[in-house]
Design a protein around this motif. Structure first.
Motif, PDB file in Angstrom:
ATOM      1  N   MET A   1       0.846  -1.169   0.000  1.00  9.12           N
ATOM      2  CA  MET A   1       0.000   0.000   0.000  1.00  9.12           C
ATOM      3  C   MET A   1       0.902   1.246   0.000  1.00  9.12           C
ATOM      4  O   MET A   1       1.834   1.335   0.779  1.00  9.12           O
ATOM      5  CB  MET A   1      -0.875  -0.042   1.259  1.00  9.12           C
ATOM      6  N   THR A   2       0.609   2.185  -0.864  1.00  9.69           N
ATOM      7  CA  THR A   2       1.410   3.408  -0.930  1.00  9.69           C
ATOM      8  C   THR A   2       1.077   4.321   0.250  1.00  9.69           C
ATOM      9  O   THR A   2       0.040   4.157   0.906  1.00  9.69           O
ATOM     10  CB  THR A   2       1.140   4.181  -2.236  1.00  9.69           C
ATOM     11  N   ARG A   3       1.947   5.280   0.487  1.00  9.21           N
ATOM     12  CA  ARG A   3       1.709   6.240   1.578  1.00  9.21           C
ATOM     13  C   ARG A   3       0.421   7.020   1.322  1.00  9.21           C
ATOM     14  O   ARG A   3      -0.334   7.296   2.255  1.00  9.21           O
ATOM     15  CB  ARG A   3       2.902   7.178   1.700  1.00  9.21           C
ATOM     16  N   GLU A   4       0.165   7.337   0.066  1.00 12.84           N
ATOM     17  CA  GLU A   4      -1.061   8.053  -0.290  1.00 12.84           C
ATOM     18  C   GLU A   4      -2.299   7.210   0.028  1.00 12.84           C
ATOM     19  O   GLU A   4      -3.293   7.717   0.560  1.00 12.84           O
ATOM     20  CB  GLU A   4      -1.036   8.427  -1.770  1.00 12.84           C
ATOM     21  N   GLU A   5      -2.241   5.919  -0.284  1.00 11.81           N
ATOM     22  CA  GLU A   5      -3.360   5.023   0.024  1.00 11.81           C
ATOM     23  C   GLU A   5      -3.539   4.874   1.529  1.00 11.81           C
ATOM     24  O   GLU A   5      -4.675   4.857   2.022  1.00 11.81           O
ATOM     25  CB  GLU A   5      -3.135   3.652  -0.618  1.00 11.81           C
ATOM     26  N   LEU A   6      -2.424   4.790   2.243  1.00 10.50           N
ATOM     27  CA  LEU A   6      -2.498   4.718   3.706  1.00 10.50           C
ATOM     28  C   LEU A   6      -3.109   5.993   4.278  1.00 10.50           C
ATOM     29  O   LEU A   6      -3.928   5.933   5.205  1.00 10.50           O
ATOM     30  CB  LEU A   6      -1.102   4.525   4.309  1.00 10.50           C
ATOM     31  N   THR A   7      -2.709   7.132   3.731  1.00 10.66           N
ATOM     32  CA  THR A   7      -3.246   8.410   4.191  1.00 10.66           C
ATOM     33  C   THR A   7      -4.750   8.454   4.004  1.00 10.66           C
ATOM     34  O   THR A   7      -5.492   8.866   4.907  1.00 10.66           O
ATOM     35  CB  THR A   7      -2.578   9.591   3.447  1.00 10.66           C
ATOM     36  N   GLN A   8      -5.215   8.020   2.849  1.00 15.10           N
ATOM     37  CA  GLN A   8      -6.655   8.024   2.576  1.00 15.10           C
ATOM     38  C   GLN A   8      -7.388   7.090   3.537  1.00 15.10           C
ATOM     39  O   GLN A   8      -8.443   7.439   4.072  1.00 15.10           O
ATOM     40  CB  GLN A   8      -6.931   7.619   1.125  1.00 15.10           C
ATOM     41  N   ALA A   9      -6.840   5.913   3.765  1.00 10.04           N
ATOM     42  CA  ALA A   9      -7.467   4.951   4.687  1.00 10.04           C
ATOM     43  C   ALA A   9      -7.498   5.520   6.108  1.00 10.04           C
ATOM     44  O   ALA A   9      -8.507   5.397   6.815  1.00 10.04           O
ATOM     45  CB  ALA A   9      -6.718   3.625   4.650  1.00 10.04           C
ATOM     46  N   LEU A  10      -6.397   6.147   6.531  1.00  6.56           N
ATOM     47  CA  LEU A  10      -6.344   6.737   7.874  1.00  6.56           C
ATOM     48  C   LEU A  10      -7.359   7.865   8.010  1.00  6.56           C
ATOM     49  O   LEU A  10      -8.048   7.974   9.026  1.00  6.56           O
ATOM     50  CB  LEU A  10      -4.930   7.247   8.171  1.00  6.56           C
ATOM     51  N   LYS A  11      -7.482   8.693   6.987  1.00 10.21           N
ATOM     52  CA  LYS A  11      -8.453   9.791   7.032  1.00 10.21           C
ATOM     53  C   LYS A  11      -9.882   9.257   7.149  1.00 10.21           C
ATOM     54  O   LYS A  11     -10.700   9.825   7.867  1.00 10.21           O
ATOM     55  CB  LYS A  11      -8.313  10.692   5.803  1.00 10.21           C
ATOM     56  N   GLU A  12     -10.173   8.170   6.469  1.00 12.39           N
ATOM     57  CA  GLU A  12     -11.511   7.572   6.562  1.00 12.39           C
ATOM     58  C   GLU A  12     -11.778   7.078   7.982  1.00 12.39           C
ATOM     59  O   GLU A  12     -12.901   7.204   8.481  1.00 12.39           O
ATOM     60  CB  GLU A  12     -11.661   6.434   5.558  1.00 12.39           C
ATOM     61  N   ILE A  13     -10.756   6.534   8.619  1.00 19.44           N
ATOM     62  CA  ILE A  13     -10.894   6.063   9.994  1.00 19.44           C
ATOM     63  C   ILE A  13     -11.080   7.237  10.957  1.00 19.44           C
ATOM     64  O   ILE A  13     -11.911   7.193  11.868  1.00 19.44           O
ATOM     65  CB  ILE A  13      -9.669   5.208  10.402  1.00 19.44           C
ATOM     66  N   MET A  14     -10.318   8.308  10.753  1.00 20.00           N
ATOM     67  CA  MET A  14     -10.358   9.457  11.662  1.00 20.00           C
ATOM     68  C   MET A  14     -11.597  10.326  11.489  1.00 20.00           C
ATOM     69  O   MET A  14     -12.031  10.975  12.448  1.00 20.00           O
ATOM     70  CB  MET A  14      -9.124  10.343  11.453  1.00 20.00           C
ATOM     71  N   ALA A  15     -12.177  10.356  10.316  1.00 19.58           N
ATOM     72  CA  ALA A  15     -13.244  11.303   9.979  1.00 19.58           C
ATOM     73  C   ALA A  15     -14.370  11.406  11.017  1.00 19.58           C
ATOM     74  O   ALA A  15     -14.773  12.518  11.378  1.00 19.58           O
ATOM     75  CB  ALA A  15     -13.804  10.988   8.600  1.00 19.58           C
ATOM     76  N   LEU A  74       0.987   7.360  10.258  1.00 20.94           N
ATOM     77  CA  LEU A  74       1.328   6.679   9.006  1.00 20.94           C
ATOM     78  C   LEU A  74       2.612   5.885   9.149  1.00 20.94           C
ATOM     79  O   LEU A  74       2.704   4.743   8.671  1.00 20.94           O
ATOM     80  CB  LEU A  74       1.460   7.693   7.868  1.00 20.94           C
ATOM     81  N   ASP A  75       3.618   6.458   9.820  1.00 17.09           N
ATOM     82  CA  ASP A  75       4.886   5.758  10.033  1.00 17.09           C
ATOM     83  C   ASP A  75       4.664   4.466  10.811  1.00 17.09           C
ATOM     84  O   ASP A  75       5.208   3.423  10.475  1.00 17.09           O
ATOM     85  CB  ASP A  75       5.884   6.644  10.795  1.00 17.09           C
ATOM     86  N   ILE A  76       3.864   4.553  11.864  1.00 19.83           N
ATOM     87  CA  ILE A  76       3.595   3.377  12.701  1.00 19.83           C
ATOM     88  C   ILE A  76       2.866   2.316  11.899  1.00 19.83           C
ATOM     89  O   ILE A  76       3.215   1.126  11.951  1.00 19.83           O
ATOM     90  CB  ILE A  76       2.793   3.806  13.952  1.00 19.83           C
ATOM     91  N   ILE A  77       1.874   2.708  11.131  1.00 21.14           N
ATOM     92  CA  ILE A  77       1.130   1.750  10.307  1.00 21.14           C
ATOM     93  C   ILE A  77       2.076   1.088   9.309  1.00 21.14           C
ATOM     94  O   ILE A  77       2.054  -0.131   9.142  1.00 21.14           O
ATOM     95  CB  ILE A  77      -0.053   2.434   9.592  1.00 21.14           C
ATOM     96  N   GLN A  78       2.914   1.890   8.650  1.00 23.73           N
ATOM     97  CA  GLN A  78       3.858   1.325   7.680  1.00 23.73           C
ATOM     98  C   GLN A  78       4.831   0.369   8.346  1.00 23.73           C
ATOM     99  O   GLN A  78       5.110  -0.699   7.817  1.00 23.73           O
ATOM    100  CB  GLN A  78       4.626   2.435   6.955  1.00 23.73           C
ATOM    101  N   GLU A  79       5.369   0.737   9.514  1.00 21.97           N
ATOM    102  CA  GLU A  79       6.298  -0.133  10.230  1.00 21.97           C
ATOM    103  C   GLU A  79       5.652  -1.482  10.541  1.00 21.97           C
ATOM    104  O   GLU A  79       6.272  -2.529  10.367  1.00 21.97           O
ATOM    105  CB  GLU A  79       6.726   0.517  11.562  1.00 21.97           C
TER     106      GLU A  79
END
Length: 83
Positions: A1-15, A74-79
């Motif tokens: 998953m790219t950082r951009e895709e992770l960002t979008q997924a995280l934003k959906e969770i946080m919204a 995002l860093d934690i999710i990627q790690e």
């Protein structure tokens, strides 16, 4: 998953937990979850639990304490997803 895709997924969770919608729409990696987005500590725990479910990972207490900005999250999710 790219950082951009992770960002979008995280934003959906946080919204659902964001109290400052204008700040959320302009969120960058240095955006602070509590100070900028006005997410309270209980909702931050909810976000962490939702992230764990969404990415099938376990975020320990140390990582949870670091999860204060969008970029740190995002860093934690990627790690944890690449470990």
């Amino acid at each position: 998953m790219t950082r951009e895709e992770l960002t979008q997924a995280l934003k959906e969770i946080m919204a659902p937990y964001v109290q400052d919608q204008a700040a959320f729409e302009q969120a960058q990696e240095d955006t602070h979850l509590m100070n900028d987005l006005k997410i309270n500590s209980q909702h931050l725990v909810d976000i962490i639990l939702d992230v764990e479910d969404a990415f099938n990972i376990e975020i320990d207490d140390e990582a949870a304490e670091r999860m204060m900005t969008v970029g740190a999250a995002l860093d934690i999710i990627q790690e944890l997803t690449t470990a």
